[in-house]
Design an enzyme around this catalytic site. Structure first.
Site, PDB file in Angstrom:
ATOM      1  N   ARG B  95      40.469  38.554  33.058  1.00 51.24           N
ATOM      2  CA  ARG B  95      39.731  38.217  34.234  1.00 51.24           C
ATOM      3  C   ARG B  95      38.781  39.073  34.534  1.00 51.24           C
ATOM      4  O   ARG B  95      37.595  38.537  35.428  1.00 51.24           O
ATOM      5  CB  ARG B  95      40.805  38.250  35.332  1.00 51.24           C
ATOM      6  CG  ARG B  95      40.386  38.010  36.862  1.00 51.24           C
ATOM      7  CD  ARG B  95      40.020  36.396  37.057  1.00 51.24           C
ATOM      8  NE  ARG B  95      40.805  35.626  36.474  1.00 51.24           N
ATOM      9  CZ  ARG B  95      40.473  34.077  36.407  1.00 51.24           C
ATOM     10  NH1 ARG B  95      39.419  33.706  36.643  1.00 51.24           N
ATOM     11  NH2 ARG B  95      41.513  33.566  35.799  1.00 51.24           N
ATOM     12  N   ASN B 300      48.575  36.221  42.688  1.00 46.55           N
ATOM     13  CA  ASN B 300      48.187  36.223  41.429  1.00 46.55           C
ATOM     14  C   ASN B 300      48.454  35.116  40.348  1.00 46.55           C
ATOM     15  O   ASN B 300      48.633  35.347  39.437  1.00 46.55           O
ATOM     16  CB  ASN B 300      48.399  37.637  40.841  1.00 46.55           C
ATOM     17  CG  ASN B 300      47.362  38.351  39.824  1.00 46.55           C
ATOM     18  OD1 ASN B 300      46.962  37.893  38.805  1.00 46.55           O
ATOM     19  ND2 ASN B 300      46.889  39.384  40.171  1.00 46.55           N
ATOM     20  N   HIS B 350      46.872  36.004  36.990  1.00 44.79           N
ATOM     21  CA  HIS B 350      45.484  35.704  36.994  1.00 44.79           C
ATOM     22  C   HIS B 350      44.751  36.843  36.432  1.00 44.79           C
ATOM     23  O   HIS B 350      43.610  36.241  35.818  1.00 44.79           O
ATOM     24  CB  HIS B 350      45.216  35.564  38.573  1.00 44.79           C
ATOM     25  CG  HIS B 350      43.964  34.863  39.060  1.00 44.79           C
ATOM     26  ND1 HIS B 350      42.906  35.843  39.377  1.00 44.79           N
ATOM     27  CD2 HIS B 350      43.298  33.728  38.890  1.00 44.79           C
ATOM     28  CE1 HIS B 350      41.646  35.105  39.331  1.00 44.79           C
ATOM     29  NE2 HIS B 350      42.228  33.654  39.154  1.00 44.79           N
ATOM     30  N   CYS B 351      45.106  37.873  36.578  1.00 46.42           N
ATOM     31  CA  CYS B 351      44.331  38.935  35.841  1.00 46.42           C
ATOM     32  C   CYS B 351      43.990  38.766  34.254  1.00 46.42           C
ATOM     33  O   CYS B 351      43.252  39.289  33.852  1.00 46.42           O
ATOM     34  CB  CYS B 351      45.050  40.283  36.244  1.00 46.42           C
ATOM     35  SG  CYS B 351      45.143  40.698  38.023  1.00 46.42           S
ATOM     36  N   ALA B 352      45.316  38.126  34.019  1.00 45.05           N
ATOM     37  CA  ALA B 352      45.512  38.269  32.276  1.00 45.05           C
ATOM     38  C   ALA B 352      44.620  37.114  32.009  1.00 45.05           C
ATOM     39  O   ALA B 352      44.400  36.814  30.502  1.00 45.05           O
ATOM     40  CB  ALA B 352      46.962  37.951  31.968  1.00 45.05           C
TER      41      ALA B 352
END
Lengths: 364, 364
Positions: B95, B300, B350-352
């Site tokens: 992300r 997330n 979400h970050c991943a």
């Protein structure tokens, strides 16, 4: 990973095309090991840049693969038209370790992932190289056949119409194959490359590290026409190799029963490694290779869309060889590229490249 | 490398789409550092496999990037539908380090390659991560804009129609920006993401390693509708952060002047790192993080084609959060995925991930 196919390519209607058929792209692997590349591989990297640049200029989508640690350097040196992607390898011979790309008559494109064992363990650190073909097929989202034998792309030359040429010293090499068997090879190239007739020369080029790769020795330049590495010097050990090939090829026919025409291409030199060239490599720390004969050959050319890239190795023979090859490949611009640095690692322009056939449709 | 464009994306007609617009694919980076991933990153790798698998099942072409040394392991664990390509990184937060993909109204697709400095040098070894976006754009043969500032994908959430939300503590962070300047940020997101109106919340989530990434705090779920991380516990330091955001957002309008509707999503926990979780990491060898609060948030989540992947972090709140989010994203299957292992590294689903917009045509 796209599907690993359990079927037989030839049965599925797939074949390996001739190199003169249209290309969609070309893969090269960045030379970076210090095992056999001198001066930190910097000189040979400039050779690869020149090759990639020349191929891209002929309209092929060129991809150069590189390890993470050399990525920025490769990206800096390579022209913008060349794509750089990270795939770590030990050797730089995309010809040998990339997939054998296959086409069918409906625009399909697939690849064969052969077993690779570092030329019968003659090369170290080959585990990464053995994974190269699968990584490229994954990247390209192409379906994959697992080749049933140890095989390197440079072992064979094909006319795309069912004929292939190999050297017996290579394909029956007891270092690569536990029980060398002619029928096993014949079956494998018929099933996986669509080669219905396999022509067996006894030898490849003299002092070739690969023990007989065909792309230093004899290449189809069109259906029915073969170019052959030649020397008229009977005292050169290459003479008997070339003479035996000449005798065999001029009496042979292709898969369709048509006789072959054979053209002699002079070999450069003989060329030998200098003391300076032997120094500063990992292998050089163990073995002084000064004076070792180099497997120089103009047959290690690359046919690109609209051009032919020819090694420049020896001012005494470069132009004669290029003129003959150019005549055999009409309509293609001959591009002579100095490639001695590649030769120091045992290969040349053809070894450094692997074309992807152009296709109208990709297999899902 | 495709062209590095010197023009301004917004002037060229490009914008960052909302996450609910159709995806063509999704990138994830294989977690493999032992700096903040425990037990050799093995537990978190299974989380990433589950995420990649779930996204691929919704019809997105998923690519997982991985270093050479972990390639075989990743290839083994990931399903066949997922493409694995070699790109070495330190962190696994696609992300933040992948390009901001942009679309225009004619099927064009381009990317912004922002400067990345490891969250203001809070993370070590970030030089590889800074090169991630350019490598992906090279691989995808997409034209590239060079973003003029330090920027991470998780910093902003957008509605794709000209509105963005950020946290002032993050975008005016003096650790990341030498001279924090609101106008510089406003100009950059307007020019490079097509965000005409930027909403500034004072804070992100409490104890977030990123100092205020919006994808833990507040997300658009549809035009005019925002989901907000919420706690009603006034003794939790998160309360004043959420309350300030609520006050600001409920009084705000989007880029078209329409009022926003805000929905409260409960936070899990609070969650804290256990002694076992603190052990066996490189950072753990220097700092005992036992009891440290984890930046857990259901915000997330990842909106994929036809589904929404929601972190499962706390049995007491998982289902309530998922039910609210599912109601806000009708027509998408809610998929709850246990993701505490990702949270231990400071991020979540979400970050991943980083989606690539679907497009009818690619820029050459």
């Amino acid at each position: 990973m796209n599907a690993e196919l359990r079927t037989i390519p030839a049965t599925d209607g797939y074949r390996m095309p001739a190199e003169w058929e249209p290309h969609g792209g070309c893969y090269l692997a960045w030379p970076e090991n210090t095992y056999f590349w001198r001066q930190g591989a910097k000189p040979v990297q400039h050779t690869v840049v020149a090759i990639a640049d020349a191929i891209a200029a002929t309209g092929e989508q060129v991809t150069v693969t590189v390890s993470s640690s050399q990525y920025l350097h490769a990206r800096l040196l390579l022209p913008d038209a060349v794509r750089v992607v990270e795939i770590s390898t030990f050797n730089a011979w995309a010809r040998d370790i990339a997939p054998s790309f296959l086409v069918d008559d409906h625009g399909g494109l697939r690849g064969v992932d052969w077993r690779f064992d570092g030329y019968g363990n003659r090369s170290p650190y080959w585990h990464l190289d053995n994974g190269y073909a699968a990584r490229i097929l994954d990247l390209e989202r192409l379906d994959r056949y697992a080749g049933p034998i140890v095989f390197e792309g440079g072992m064979i030359d094909v006319d795309g119409l069912g004929t292939g040429i190999v050297a017996a010293e290579c394909l029956l090499d007891p270092v690569r194959y536990r029980n060398p068997n002619r029928d096993t090879i014949i079956d494998a190239v018929r099933d996986y490359l669509g080669v219905r007739k396999l022509i067996w020369l006894p030898f490849g080029l003299v002092d070739d590290d690969t023990a007989g790769h065909m792309d230093n020795m004899a290449r189809f330049v069109s259906p029915g026409t073969v170019a052959l590495a030649w020397t008229g010097n009977e005292r050169d050990p290459q003479f008997e190799r070339s003479a035996a090939a000449w005798e065999l090829l001029t009496a042979e026919t292709d898969a369709d029963g048509k006789p072959l025409t054979v053209h002699k291409i002079p070999i450069p030199g003989p060329l030998h490694m200098t003391a300076e060239e032997s120094l500063g490599t990992d292998i050089g720390a163990r073995i002084d290779r000064t004076g070792q004969r180099l497997a120089g050959s103009y047959l290690n050319f690359y046919i690109s869309n609209g051009a032919v890239l020819i090694p420049a190795l020896d001012p005494a023979t470069d132009d004669e060889a290029a003129a003959i090859l150019s005549g055999l490949l009409p309509g293609r611009e001959p591009i002579q590229l100095p490639s001695r640095e590649l030769l120091l690692g045992g290969g040349n322009i053809h070894c450094a490249t692997r074309q992807i056939p152009a296709t109208t449709r990709r297999q899902s």
